[in-house]
Design an enzyme around this catalytic site. Structure first.
Site, PDB file in Angstrom:
ATOM      1  N   CYS A  92     -55.265  43.476  -0.134  1.00 29.82           N
ATOM      2  CA  CYS A  92     -55.314  44.018  -1.470  1.00 29.82           C
ATOM      3  C   CYS A  92     -53.940  43.371  -2.216  1.00 29.82           C
ATOM      4  CB  CYS A  92     -55.097  45.393  -1.231  1.00 29.82           C
ATOM      5  SG  CYS A  92     -54.933  46.299  -3.071  1.00 29.82           S
ATOM      6  N   CYS A 236     -57.066  44.487 -10.257  1.00 35.25           N
ATOM      7  CA  CYS A 236     -57.445  43.969  -8.817  1.00 35.25           C
ATOM      8  C   CYS A 236     -56.577  42.817  -8.754  1.00 35.25           C
ATOM      9  CB  CYS A 236     -58.771  43.848  -8.799  1.00 35.25           C
ATOM     10  SG  CYS A 236     -59.377  43.175  -7.053  1.00 35.25           S
TER      11      CYS A 236
END
Length: 297
Positions: A92, A236
């Site tokens: 991530c 993101c």
């Protein structure tokens, strides 16, 4: 049979450009959360609320990443990342910045501006550097173009659109759109239809080149994203990286290697650079603590 008594857990809420996480330290490996516990903590009505969970565990005590220590002995911390639905994720990009900021603020590691910290993830070891301004840059490693024949359909688009599929190492499909109006009209309340259907799920980015496209050698794009296991998010990190890679791909040989990516939660910077093993892509941006609390799980 007696029920298991609840455990008390000290957690923080933090975010990177609006991509938010519940973060906690688990150096003794006492809180390897179940899917149900992750879902409960991430619930925005009955829990703390987040796009995912970041558990700071010792790499040496984590079978998933123990083997990485043979070549990267300094990667002593494992970022155990779970999506809001409890599913596992390789990496991530926003989360790892939040993760390192958490380690630094809690004196679990020492990191001064310009220094780099290796972090173990399911996608391999990733190096994170802190700047004098307090922003964090993560080297996401080598990226890979998987497919150029993917089609994506989502409400708001008249017909399915072509997409580039890339990994960094999370899987992504990137659709380039013609205008900000087209981007704003998308309905991302449900999973976009991606064909062929990815076996392990996929993140889907919708990207619009901005005007001017390049200023002082830096490209400029705007993006929205549907994240697997979560839904539409404000940002993101790995998605921003793949969005910039896709934009560069379509622009061609004269495209820059440094991009500014506008997401609903803020702005991220993406840079592509050569290494001995091939081209890497790096992501930089802020990491911000929101609050600390005690929860029962």
């Amino acid at each position: 049979m007696a029920s298991t008594p609840p455990q008390t857990l000290q957690v923080e809420k933090a975010h990177g450009t609006g991509n938010d996480f519940v973060v906690f330290a688990d150096p003794d490996g006492l809180h390897d959360l179940s899917v149900e516990q992750v879902q409960a903590l991430c619930d925005r009505h009955r829990g703390v609320g987040a796009d995912g969970i970041l558990r700071a565990a010792r790499s040496a005590d984590s079978p998933e990443v123990q083997g990485l220590l043979a070549s990267e002995p300094e990667a002593t911390w494992f970022m155990d990342y779970r999506n809001a639905d409890g599913s596992l994720a390789e990496m991530c990009g926003n989360g790892i910045r939040v993760f390192v900021d958490f380690l630094v603020r809690h004196s679990l590691v020492s990191l001064t501006p310009g220094q780099t910290l290796p972090v173990a993830t399911r996608g391999g070891v990733r190096d994170v550097t802190v700047s004098a301004s307090g922003h964090y840059q993560v080297d996401l490693g080598r990226w890979r173009l998987v497919d150029t024949d993917t089609l994506v359909h989502v409400p708001g688009l008249d017909v399915p659109r072509p997409a580039l599929r890339l990994t960094v190492p999370n899987p992504h499909a990137v659709v380039i759109l013609a205008s900000n109006e087209e981007l704003d009209a998308l309905d991302l309340s449900a999973l976009p239809d991606v064909r062929p259907v990815p076996e392990d799920g996929i993140n889907v980015e919708f990207v619009v080149p901005q005007e001017p496209l390049v200023t002082d050698g830096v490209g400029h794009i705007r993006m929205r994203v549907f994240e697997r296991g979560v839904g539409e998010t404000l940002s993101c990190g790995t998605g921003a990286a793949t969005a910039a890679l896709a934009a560069r791909h379509f622009v061609g040989d004269m495209a820059p290697h440094h991009w500014r990516v506008d997401v609903p939660g803020g702005q991220l910077s993406v840079r592509m650079f050569p290494t001995e093993e091939g081209e890497h892509v790096a992501l930089s941006g802020p990491a911000q603590r929101v609050f600390h609390c005690e929860v029962e799980i």
